[in-house]
Design a protein around this motif. Structure first.
Motif, PDB file in Angstrom:
ATOM      1  N   ARG A 116     -23.295 -29.721 -49.783  1.00  0.00           N
ATOM      2  CA  ARG A 116     -24.408 -30.008 -50.839  1.00  0.00           C
ATOM      3  C   ARG A 116     -24.372 -31.348 -51.268  1.00  0.00           C
ATOM      4  O   ARG A 116     -23.048 -31.857 -51.597  1.00  0.00           O
ATOM      5  CB  ARG A 116     -24.662 -29.054 -51.727  1.00  0.00           C
ATOM      6  N   ASP A 117     -25.425 -31.673 -51.791  1.00  0.00           N
ATOM      7  CA  ASP A 117     -25.386 -33.001 -52.504  1.00  0.00           C
ATOM      8  C   ASP A 117     -24.930 -32.763 -53.786  1.00  0.00           C
ATOM      9  O   ASP A 117     -24.805 -31.572 -54.424  1.00  0.00           O
ATOM     10  CB  ASP A 117     -27.014 -33.375 -52.824  1.00  0.00           C
ATOM     11  N   GLY A 118     -23.830 -33.764 -54.190  1.00  0.00           N
ATOM     12  CA  GLY A 118     -22.828 -33.458 -55.234  1.00  0.00           C
ATOM     13  C   GLY A 118     -21.689 -32.843 -54.996  1.00  0.00           C
ATOM     14  O   GLY A 118     -20.931 -32.763 -56.247  1.00  0.00           O
ATOM     15  N   ASP A 119     -21.372 -32.431 -53.850  1.00  0.00           N
ATOM     16  CA  ASP A 119     -20.132 -31.699 -53.589  1.00  0.00           C
ATOM     17  C   ASP A 119     -18.895 -32.646 -53.721  1.00  0.00           C
ATOM     18  O   ASP A 119     -19.095 -33.841 -53.289  1.00  0.00           O
ATOM     19  CB  ASP A 119     -20.206 -31.009 -52.253  1.00  0.00           C
ATOM     20  N   GLY A 141     -27.086 -39.055 -46.951  1.00  0.00           N
ATOM     21  CA  GLY A 141     -27.666 -39.463 -48.261  1.00  0.00           C
ATOM     22  C   GLY A 141     -26.952 -38.782 -49.357  1.00  0.00           C
ATOM     23  O   GLY A 141     -27.304 -38.883 -50.564  1.00  0.00           O
ATOM     24  N   LYS A 142     -25.821 -37.697 -48.999  1.00  0.00           N
ATOM     25  CA  LYS A 142     -25.604 -36.662 -50.094  1.00  0.00           C
ATOM     26  C   LYS A 142     -24.473 -37.588 -50.834  1.00  0.00           C
ATOM     27  O   LYS A 142     -23.586 -38.149 -50.452  1.00  0.00           O
ATOM     28  CB  LYS A 142     -24.719 -35.709 -49.510  1.00  0.00           C
ATOM     29  N   VAL A 186     -12.990 -28.754 -57.155  1.00  0.00           N
ATOM     30  CA  VAL A 186     -13.385 -29.011 -55.730  1.00  0.00           C
ATOM     31  C   VAL A 186     -14.433 -27.960 -55.361  1.00  0.00           C
ATOM     32  O   VAL A 186     -14.341 -26.794 -55.870  1.00  0.00           O
ATOM     33  CB  VAL A 186     -12.014 -28.961 -54.763  1.00  0.00           C
ATOM     34  N   ASP A 187     -15.540 -28.190 -54.600  1.00  0.00           N
ATOM     35  CA  ASP A 187     -16.352 -27.290 -54.474  1.00  0.00           C
ATOM     36  C   ASP A 187     -16.188 -26.646 -53.059  1.00  0.00           C
ATOM     37  O   ASP A 187     -16.399 -25.450 -52.776  1.00  0.00           O
ATOM     38  CB  ASP A 187     -17.872 -27.586 -54.044  1.00  0.00           C
ATOM     39  N   LEU A 188     -15.479 -27.290 -51.965  1.00  0.00           N
ATOM     40  CA  LEU A 188     -15.139 -26.843 -50.846  1.00  0.00           C
ATOM     41  C   LEU A 188     -13.964 -27.374 -50.242  1.00  0.00           C
ATOM     42  O   LEU A 188     -13.848 -28.737 -50.450  1.00  0.00           O
ATOM     43  CB  LEU A 188     -16.274 -26.378 -49.702  1.00  0.00           C
TER      44      LEU A 188
END
Ligand code: RUB
Length: 313
Positions: A116-119, A141-142, A186-188
């Motif tokens: 996702r955007d921001g990840d 563009g993320k 970290v998100d992922l």
């Protein structure tokens, strides 16, 4: 490139990474088929079998290597004519190389949807497939950031930061043992694979299983990006994927190690992550849970029950 040069380049890790190894092996078989000029079918077939044995012996873990050999040589079992057999190998090798490159691009598109955007993404080692997802997310563009591990002892992380820097992706470069300290930032996590077993477990660069464990504890998503030719058909009948152990001198120089006669340096270069610690596997055929691995082996690699006991090529 002569066959022995390619084999040596794979053995010495000048060519490394499961996808690149597979394409290099396919190219070497194609070139070797062109080079064996005999019209005698048996001579041609035996020469190709020897070439396949040499390539297979270079590195034991990346299943992409025997799978690529199997795909390129599959018509040799039924062929009777040297020219037809040669043409078949050349055709199969070129098709394999093209489809492998296309698979990495498709994995990038599919895997980018998981970002996702921001990840902030953690990656380990230097995986074309994992990087394809990250680079595609950036191209979409993320706004993303990456944590990249150092990857002792071969420092593949340096190759990764070079790629990420080239794509102007803000990156934190960390030692392998810092993963748990940063996992909550970290998100992922996205890593590649050298092999995926029928039970959904993944063999990848040493340290992947610790990352998966830390991610599991932190409720962070763990994703594997892998082409379908990384799935191991023979694991369905219990054949273990061997984990390569390389010389201890890659970890500790011999002149230091010899001062400590009671110390044995161990250098396994891959480890196994159970499927229960993996949320998703992104393949060029789509996203699957690890337990769907047998479907990939049957439906996309085309292995039937009868293939499992006649699996030489
Ligand atoms: C490379 C490694 C990579 C996988 C997947 O190990 O573990 O994560 O091979 O890479 P080594 P790719 O450097 O020892 O070969 O996605 O490029 O196939």
């Amino acid at each position: 490139m002569p066959l022995t040069t390619t084999a040596e380049a794979i053995r010495s890790m000048e060519i490394r990474g499961a996808g690149r190894i597979a394409r290099a092996a396919a190219g070497a078989l194609r070139d070797h088929a062109e080079m064996i000029s005999t019209d005698n079918f048996t001579g041609f077939r035996d020469g190709m079998y020897q070439a396949a044995d040499l390539l297979r012996s270079t590195r034991p873990t990346a299943v992409s290597l025997p799978n690529a050999i199997h795909i390129v040589m599959r018509d040799l079992r039924t062929a009777t004519d040297a020219t037809d057999a040669r043409n078949g190998i050349i055709r199969n090798a070129e098709a394999f190389i093209r489809s492998s490159e296309a698979a990495v691009r498709t994995i990038g598109m599919i895997g980018a949807n998981q970002i996702r955007d921001g990840d902030t993404i953690l990656t380990h080692c230097n995986s074309e497939a994992a990087l394809a997802c990250i680079i595609e997310a950036k191209k979409q563009g993320k706004e993303i950031e990456v944590f990249a591990t150092e990857v002792r002892p071969w420092n593949q992380g340096r190759l990764t930061i070079e790629v990420l820097n080239h794509h102007e992706i803000p990156t934190h470069f960390i030692v392998d043992s810092a993963v748990r300290s940063f996992i909550n930032d970290v998100d992922l996590a996205i890593a590649g694979a050298d092999a995926i077993s029928a039970d959904g477990s993944v063999i990848n660069k040493i340290g992947t299983s610790q990352i998966a464990l830390a991610a599991h504890e932190a409720r962070t998503k763990m994703i594997i990006a892998a082409e379908t030719y990384k799935f191991a058909p023979l694991s369905s009948i219990g054949l273990e994927i061997p984990v390569e152990e390389r010389p201890g001198s890659e970890v500790l120089a011999d002149e230091i190690a010899q001062k400590y006669p009671f110390v044995r340096v161990r250098n396994p270069v891959f480890d196994r992550t159970p499927g229960t610690y993996i949320d998703l596997i992104v393949t060029e055929e789509g996203v699957i849970p690890p337990e769907y691995a047998p479907l990939i082996i049957r439906e996309h690699l085309g292995w039937r029950v009868s293939d499992l006991d006649s699996h030489l090529f």
